[in-house]
Motif scaffolding. Structure first.
Motif, PDB file in Angstrom:
ATOM      1  N   UNK A 265      86.788 -64.630  -1.727  1.00  0.00           N
ATOM      2  CA  UNK A 265      86.108 -65.570  -0.851  1.00  0.00           C
ATOM      3  C   UNK A 265      84.811 -66.028  -1.481  1.00  0.00           C
ATOM      4  N   UNK A 266      84.568 -67.311  -1.459  1.00  0.00           N
ATOM      5  CA  UNK A 266      83.345 -67.847  -2.033  1.00  0.00           C
ATOM      6  C   UNK A 266      82.095 -67.392  -1.296  1.00  0.00           C
ATOM      7  N   UNK A 267      82.256 -66.926  -0.056  1.00  0.00           N
ATOM      8  CA  UNK A 267      81.118 -66.450   0.733  1.00  0.00           C
ATOM      9  C   UNK A 267      81.124 -64.926   0.861  1.00  0.00           C
ATOM     10  N   UNK A 268      81.861 -64.249  -0.011  1.00  0.00           N
ATOM     11  CA  UNK A 268      81.923 -62.787   0.027  1.00  0.00           C
ATOM     12  C   UNK A 268      80.574 -62.228  -0.409  1.00  0.00           C
ATOM     13  N   UNK A 269      80.000 -61.366   0.407  1.00  0.00           N
ATOM     14  CA  UNK A 269      78.686 -60.794   0.092  1.00  0.00           C
ATOM     15  C   UNK A 269      78.727 -59.860  -1.113  1.00  0.00           C
ATOM     16  N   UNK A 270      79.920 -59.443  -1.513  1.00  0.00           N
ATOM     17  CA  UNK A 270      80.055 -58.586  -2.686  1.00  0.00           C
ATOM     18  C   UNK A 270      79.832 -59.341  -3.983  1.00  0.00           C
ATOM     19  N   UNK A 271      79.790 -60.642  -3.896  1.00  0.00           N
ATOM     20  CA  UNK A 271      79.568 -61.459  -5.082  1.00  0.00           C
ATOM     21  C   UNK A 271      80.872 -61.910  -5.706  1.00  0.00           C
ATOM     22  N   UNK A 272      80.769 -62.780  -6.691  1.00  0.00           N
ATOM     23  CA  UNK A 272      81.973 -63.317  -7.327  1.00  0.00           C
ATOM     24  C   UNK A 272      82.718 -62.258  -8.132  1.00  0.00           C
ATOM     25  N   UNK A 273      84.017 -62.422  -8.200  1.00  0.00           N
ATOM     26  CA  UNK A 273      84.878 -61.492  -8.942  1.00  0.00           C
ATOM     27  C   UNK A 273      85.176 -62.027 -10.333  1.00  0.00           C
ATOM     28  N   UNK A 274      84.340 -62.913 -10.816  1.00  0.00           N
ATOM     29  CA  UNK A 274      84.549 -63.551 -12.109  1.00  0.00           C
ATOM     30  C   UNK A 274      84.644 -62.538 -13.250  1.00  0.00           C
ATOM     31  N   UNK A 275      83.777 -61.528 -13.263  1.00  0.00           N
ATOM     32  CA  UNK A 275      83.810 -60.525 -14.329  1.00  0.00           C
ATOM     33  C   UNK A 275      85.086 -59.692 -14.259  1.00  0.00           C
ATOM     34  N   UNK A 276      85.511 -59.361 -13.047  1.00  0.00           N
ATOM     35  CA  UNK A 276      86.746 -58.588 -12.888  1.00  0.00           C
ATOM     36  C   UNK A 276      87.923 -59.407 -13.417  1.00  0.00           C
ATOM     37  N   UNK A 277      88.015 -60.650 -12.989  1.00  0.00           N
ATOM     38  CA  UNK A 277      89.118 -61.509 -13.417  1.00  0.00           C
ATOM     39  C   UNK A 277      89.095 -61.721 -14.933  1.00  0.00           C
ATOM     40  N   UNK A 278      87.924 -61.882 -15.511  1.00  0.00           N
ATOM     41  CA  UNK A 278      87.813 -62.105 -16.953  1.00  0.00           C
ATOM     42  C   UNK A 278      88.229 -60.865 -17.746  1.00  0.00           C
ATOM     43  N   UNK A 279      88.014 -59.688 -17.181  1.00  0.00           N
ATOM     44  CA  UNK A 279      88.362 -58.445 -17.879  1.00  0.00           C
ATOM     45  C   UNK A 279      89.857 -58.162 -17.857  1.00  0.00           C
ATOM     46  N   UNK A 280      90.568 -58.736 -16.896  1.00  0.00           N
ATOM     47  CA  UNK A 280      92.019 -58.520 -16.785  1.00  0.00           C
ATOM     48  C   UNK A 280      92.735 -59.527 -17.685  1.00  0.00           C
ATOM     49  N   UNK A 281      93.488 -59.063 -18.688  1.00  0.00           N
ATOM     50  CA  UNK A 281      94.067 -59.962 -19.685  1.00  0.00           C
ATOM     51  C   UNK A 281      95.011 -61.037 -19.147  1.00  0.00           C
ATOM     52  N   UNK A 282      95.757 -60.740 -18.120  1.00  0.00           N
ATOM     53  CA  UNK A 282      96.754 -61.701 -17.607  1.00  0.00           C
ATOM     54  C   UNK A 282      96.461 -62.039 -16.153  1.00  0.00           C
TER      55      UNK A 282
ATOM     56  N   UNK B  41      88.321 -68.993  -2.631  1.00  0.00           N
ATOM     57  CA  UNK B  41      88.440 -69.700  -1.354  1.00  0.00           C
ATOM     58  C   UNK B  41      87.035 -69.998  -0.849  1.00  0.00           C
ATOM     59  N   UNK B  42      86.614 -71.223  -1.020  1.00  0.00           N
ATOM     60  CA  UNK B  42      85.242 -71.610  -0.678  1.00  0.00           C
ATOM     61  C   UNK B  42      84.967 -71.430   0.807  1.00  0.00           C
ATOM     62  N   UNK B  43      83.811 -70.809   1.090  1.00  0.00           N
ATOM     63  CA  UNK B  43      83.365 -70.656   2.465  1.00  0.00           C
ATOM     64  C   UNK B  43      83.935 -69.455   3.204  1.00  0.00           C
ATOM     65  N   UNK B  44      84.771 -68.662   2.551  1.00  0.00           N
ATOM     66  CA  UNK B  44      85.385 -67.528   3.231  1.00  0.00           C
ATOM     67  C   UNK B  44      84.744 -66.229   2.777  1.00  0.00           C
ATOM     68  N   UNK B  45      84.550 -65.324   3.739  1.00  0.00           N
ATOM     69  CA  UNK B  45      84.045 -64.003   3.370  1.00  0.00           C
ATOM     70  C   UNK B  45      85.237 -63.087   3.093  1.00  0.00           C
ATOM     71  N   UNK B  46      84.945 -61.874   2.708  1.00  0.00           N
ATOM     72  CA  UNK B  46      85.955 -60.911   2.277  1.00  0.00           C
ATOM     73  C   UNK B  46      87.061 -60.704   3.322  1.00  0.00           C
TER      74      UNK B  46
END
Length: 95
Positions: free
Chosen positions: A47-64, A70-75
């Motif tokens: 969710x783009x409004x998740x207070x945990x922050x973006x999961x960009x680093x997690x996604x980048x670390x996963x090879x596949x 989802x903009x505006x949605x919390x967790x």
């Protein structure tokens, strides 16, 4: 928040005491190398409004990994969003 967590635990059919014990335990955090070792395809839906922050680093670390934001949605609102409802089956079908 505790009421919401209890409801989520109950709806999923999980045992409250077991979930509470897990939440209180000290679990090791997965590092970048741990995530990089996962070789199966995966999907990160956040969710783009998740207070945990973006999961960009997690996604980048996963090879596949595919990532959907989802903009505006919390967790907790993610499973109800049509973007999630569309993305997950499409991913599972191999698209």
């Amino acid at each position: 928040m505790p009421r919401l967590i209890r409801r989520l635990v109950d709806v999923a059919g999980n045992d409250r005491a077991s979930v509470a014990a897990f939440a209180r335990s000290s679990q090791p955090r997965a590092g970048t190398a741990d995530l990089a070792a996962i070789t199966t395809r995966c999907l990160v839906v956040e969710g783009g409004a998740d207070r945990g922050g973006p999961a960009e680093q997690v996604a980048a670390a996963l090879p596949r990994c595919s990532r959907v934001v989802l903009k505006g949605f919390d967790h907790f609102a993610i499973p109800r969003d049509i973007g999630c409802v569309d993305s997950v089956p499409r991913f599972l079908d191999g698209d």
